[in-house]
Design a protein around this motif. Structure first.
Motif, PDB file in Angstrom:
ATOM      1  N   ILE A  33     -22.598  25.311 -16.365  1.00 38.01           N
ATOM      2  CA  ILE A  33     -22.190  24.388 -15.295  1.00 38.01           C
ATOM      3  C   ILE A  33     -22.222  22.944 -15.806  1.00 38.01           C
ATOM      4  N   CYS A  34     -23.239  22.596 -16.564  1.00 37.32           N
ATOM      5  CA  CYS A  34     -23.319  21.239 -17.115  1.00 37.32           C
ATOM      6  C   CYS A  34     -22.111  20.931 -17.991  1.00 37.32           C
ATOM      7  N   ARG A  35     -21.741  21.843 -18.847  1.00 40.33           N
ATOM      8  CA  ARG A  35     -20.594  21.625 -19.731  1.00 40.33           C
ATOM      9  C   ARG A  35     -19.283  21.538 -18.941  1.00 40.33           C
ATOM     10  N   GLU A  36     -19.152  22.375 -17.929  1.00 41.44           N
ATOM     11  CA  GLU A  36     -17.946  22.329 -17.093  1.00 41.44           C
ATOM     12  C   GLU A  36     -17.846  20.993 -16.370  1.00 41.44           C
ATOM     13  N   ALA A  37     -18.977  20.495 -15.870  1.00 43.82           N
ATOM     14  CA  ALA A  37     -18.987  19.208 -15.166  1.00 43.82           C
ATOM     15  C   ALA A  37     -18.643  18.056 -16.104  1.00 43.82           C
ATOM     16  N   LEU A  38     -19.144  18.100 -17.331  1.00 42.83           N
ATOM     17  CA  LEU A  38     -18.807  17.060 -18.312  1.00 42.83           C
ATOM     18  C   LEU A  38     -17.315  17.072 -18.619  1.00 42.83           C
ATOM     19  N   ASP A  39     -16.733  18.253 -18.686  1.00 41.54           N
ATOM     20  CA  ASP A  39     -15.298  18.357 -18.936  1.00 41.54           C
ATOM     21  C   ASP A  39     -14.479  17.735 -17.808  1.00 41.54           C
ATOM     22  N   HIS A  40     -15.063  17.643 -16.618  1.00 34.46           N
ATOM     23  CA  HIS A  40     -14.395  17.031 -15.471  1.00 34.46           C
ATOM     24  C   HIS A  40     -14.677  15.528 -15.378  1.00 34.46           C
ATOM     25  N   GLY A  41     -15.361  14.979 -16.381  1.00 37.01           N
ATOM     26  CA  GLY A  41     -15.626  13.547 -16.407  1.00 37.01           C
ATOM     27  C   GLY A  41     -16.741  13.086 -15.491  1.00 37.01           C
ATOM     28  N   LEU A  42     -17.614  14.001 -15.082  1.00 39.69           N
ATOM     29  CA  LEU A  42     -18.704  13.649 -14.180  1.00 39.69           C
ATOM     30  C   LEU A  42     -19.908  13.118 -14.948  1.00 39.69           C
ATOM     31  N   SER A  43     -20.701  12.330 -14.249  1.00 39.72           N
ATOM     32  CA  SER A  43     -22.004  11.932 -14.767  1.00 39.72           C
ATOM     33  C   SER A  43     -22.974  13.037 -14.375  1.00 39.72           C
ATOM     34  N   VAL A  44     -23.627  13.654 -15.346  1.00 37.34           N
ATOM     35  CA  VAL A  44     -24.402  14.868 -15.098  1.00 37.34           C
ATOM     36  C   VAL A  44     -25.867  14.665 -15.451  1.00 37.34           C
ATOM     37  N   ALA A  45     -26.731  15.123 -14.542  1.00 39.31           N
ATOM     38  CA  ALA A  45     -28.167  15.143 -14.785  1.00 39.31           C
ATOM     39  C   ALA A  45     -28.677  16.552 -14.520  1.00 39.31           C
ATOM     40  N   SER A  46     -29.777  16.893 -15.159  1.00 46.41           N
ATOM     41  CA  SER A  46     -30.361  18.217 -14.983  1.00 46.41           C
ATOM     42  C   SER A  46     -31.848  18.085 -14.698  1.00 46.41           C
ATOM     43  N   LEU A  47     -32.332  18.939 -13.807  1.00 50.76           N
ATOM     44  CA  LEU A  47     -33.762  18.974 -13.495  1.00 50.76           C
ATOM     45  C   LEU A  47     -34.264  20.398 -13.689  1.00 50.76           C
ATOM     46  N   SER A  48     -35.342  20.543 -14.439  1.00 45.90           N
ATOM     47  CA  SER A  48     -35.962  21.851 -14.626  1.00 45.90           C
ATOM     48  C   SER A  48     -37.423  21.643 -15.000  1.00 45.90           C
ATOM     49  N   ARG A  49     -38.185  22.722 -14.975  1.00 47.44           N
ATOM     50  CA  ARG A  49     -39.601  22.611 -15.289  1.00 47.44           C
ATOM     51  C   ARG A  49     -39.842  22.283 -16.768  1.00 47.44           C
ATOM     52  N   SER A  50     -38.920  22.698 -17.626  1.00 44.80           N
ATOM     53  CA  SER A  50     -39.098  22.441 -19.063  1.00 44.80           C
ATOM     54  C   SER A  50     -38.413  21.167 -19.535  1.00 44.80           C
ATOM     55  N   GLY A  51     -37.583  20.561 -18.679  1.00 48.74           N
ATOM     56  CA  GLY A  51     -36.938  19.307 -19.053  1.00 48.74           C
ATOM     57  C   GLY A  51     -35.721  19.521 -19.931  1.00 48.74           C
ATOM     58  N   ARG A  52     -35.665  18.831 -21.047  1.00 53.96           N
ATOM     59  CA  ARG A  52     -34.500  18.859 -21.923  1.00 53.96           C
ATOM     60  C   ARG A  52     -34.234  20.257 -22.461  1.00 53.96           C
ATOM     61  N   SER A  53     -32.958  20.576 -22.576  1.00 52.16           N
ATOM     62  CA  SER A  53     -32.555  21.871 -23.104  1.00 52.16           C
ATOM     63  C   SER A  53     -32.906  21.978 -24.582  1.00 52.16           C
ATOM     64  N   SER A  54     -33.221  23.182 -25.006  1.00 50.59           N
ATOM     65  CA  SER A  54     -33.518  23.426 -26.421  1.00 50.59           C
ATOM     66  C   SER A  54     -32.244  23.601 -27.238  1.00 50.59           C
ATOM     67  N   LEU A  55     -31.108  23.620 -26.565  1.00 47.44           N
ATOM     68  CA  LEU A  55     -29.833  23.765 -27.255  1.00 47.44           C
ATOM     69  C   LEU A  55     -29.525  22.512 -28.066  1.00 47.44           C
ATOM     70  N   HIS A  56     -28.946  22.700 -29.236  1.00 49.11           N
ATOM     71  CA  HIS A  56     -28.617  21.580 -30.111  1.00 49.11           C
ATOM     72  C   HIS A  56     -27.131  21.247 -30.074  1.00 49.11           C
ATOM     73  N   ASP A  57     -26.420  21.767 -29.080  1.00 49.57           N
ATOM     74  CA  ASP A  57     -24.996  21.479 -28.951  1.00 49.57           C
ATOM     75  C   ASP A  57     -24.795  20.010 -28.600  1.00 49.57           C
ATOM     76  N   SER A  58     -23.665  19.458 -29.006  1.00 53.95           N
ATOM     77  CA  SER A  58     -23.405  18.027 -28.816  1.00 53.95           C
ATOM     78  C   SER A  58     -23.356  17.636 -27.336  1.00 53.95           C
ATOM     79  N   TRP A  59     -22.907  18.544 -26.472  1.00 50.91           N
ATOM     80  CA  TRP A  59     -22.798  18.205 -25.048  1.00 50.91           C
ATOM     81  C   TRP A  59     -24.161  17.888 -24.435  1.00 50.91           C
ATOM     82  N   ALA A  60     -25.220  18.475 -24.978  1.00 51.88           N
ATOM     83  CA  ALA A  60     -26.555  18.276 -24.408  1.00 51.88           C
ATOM     84  C   ALA A  60     -26.992  16.812 -24.483  1.00 51.88           C
ATOM     85  N   ASN A  61     -26.441  16.063 -25.444  1.00 49.35           N
ATOM     86  CA  ASN A  61     -26.801  14.652 -25.569  1.00 49.35           C
ATOM     87  C   ASN A  61     -26.171  13.789 -24.472  1.00 49.35           C
ATOM     88  N   LYS A  62     -25.218  14.331 -23.741  1.00 44.02           N
ATOM     89  CA  LYS A  62     -24.546  13.584 -22.681  1.00 44.02           C
ATOM     90  C   LYS A  62     -25.188  13.812 -21.306  1.00 44.02           C
TER      91      LYS A  62
END
Length: 287
Positions: A72-101
């Motif tokens: 969902i985060c990646r799909e939202a970025l593709d739509h030009g949205l400003s995206v934030a995520s909230l979870s108990r662990s915080g930042r994703s462990s994924l190293h994909d470039s989209w995660a930096n946005k």
């Protein structure tokens, strides 16, 4: 006859005089109402004003570092949205470039003081929060946590809220009683707080490429054929007790597309979408 001719002569003599009265002389114009000579119209250069661009819609994804949430985060970025995520662990462990946005927040929905900041400026919310365990734990995670988020988003003025719920599976509903009771309690709260902007997605099994650490698990190997077969067996879903077990799986990409569209399209109809509705809307292009 003489009268007609005299009138034509009079009109023809009047036209040159009219043109002379309105023609320009050395950049000046003669007024028709008086003998006053008007000055040329002066055009001043317009002042340049820096107008800021319209604000970008801000989307908050609850559970954005999970399987469905990351798509969902990646799909939202593709739509030009400003995206934030909230979870108990915080930042994703994924190293994909989209995660930096993504703006990552760490917090627990069962403790309001730890995550209210994440709602600042948010126009829409998508919740992927859910979990399994004991009945009491499942009710808290699937029910209470989402209810807290729905109420907080409503108080902060969010316009739309999309909840990733789950399809009914007949007998499984009883075995996972806390899970489904929590889901349905959150759905009721959502339709109450967001009667015009609340959308509930009820997929069954969601397949796609799931990342576990550095490993990529291609769930589509099983899910895609099952979807094709069970899509043709739709009448079997109506069978008592076992019918819901024939609910076809759905691709995680389809869920992400519909969730983002439902969260950002002001005319997307509120209410509940089953797996067939998700498949249908995922095939329609957003306008």
């Amino acid at each position: 006859m003489r009268t007609v001719v005299s009138r034509l002569i009079h009109c023809r003599s009047f036209i040159p005089r009219l043109a002379a009265m309105t023609m320009s002389t050395n950049g000046r114009y003669l007024s028709m109402e008086s003998n006053k000579v008007d000055e040329p119209f002066k055009v001043e250069e317009a002042e340049t004003v820096n107008v800021p661009p319209p604000p970008t819609d801000k989307l908050l994804v609850l559970g954005g570092n999970g399987f469905v949430g990351s798509h969902i985060c990646r799909e939202a970025l593709d739509h030009g949205l400003s995206v934030a995520s909230l979870s108990r662990s915080g930042r994703s462990s994924l190293h994909d470039s989209w995660a930096n946005k993504i703006t990552w927040y760490q917090g627990n929905l069962l403790s309001s003081d730890s995550w209210k900041e994440a709602l600042n400026g948010v126009t829409s919310v998508i919740s992927c929060v859910g979990g399994f365990g004991s009945n009491s734990y499942m009710y808290k995670i699937n029910g209470t946590a989402n209810i807290n988020a729905i109420r907080a988003a409503s108080e902060q003025g969010a316009k739309r809220f999309v909840y990733i719920s789950a399809a009914d599976f007949g007998v499984a509903n009883y075995i996972l009683r806390g899970y489904y009771e929590g889901k349905r309690a959150a759905e009721t709260e959502l339709l109450t707080k967001f009667p015009y902007g609340g959308v509930i997605l009820r997929p069954g099994f969601i397949y796609g490429t799931r990342s576990v650490g550095s490993m990529k698990i291609p769930l589509s190997i099983i899910g895609s054929p099952m979807e094709m077969v069970l899509q043709r067996a739709r009448p079997l879903v109506q069978l008592p007790l076992v019918g819901p077990l024939f609910t076809p799986p759905v691709n995680v990409t389809s869920v992400a597309k519909v969730a983002v569209r439902a969260a950002t399209d002001p005319v997307f109809p509120p209410g509940i979408l089953d797996v067939y509705g998700i498949q249908r809307y995922s095939q329609h292009k957003s306008k």
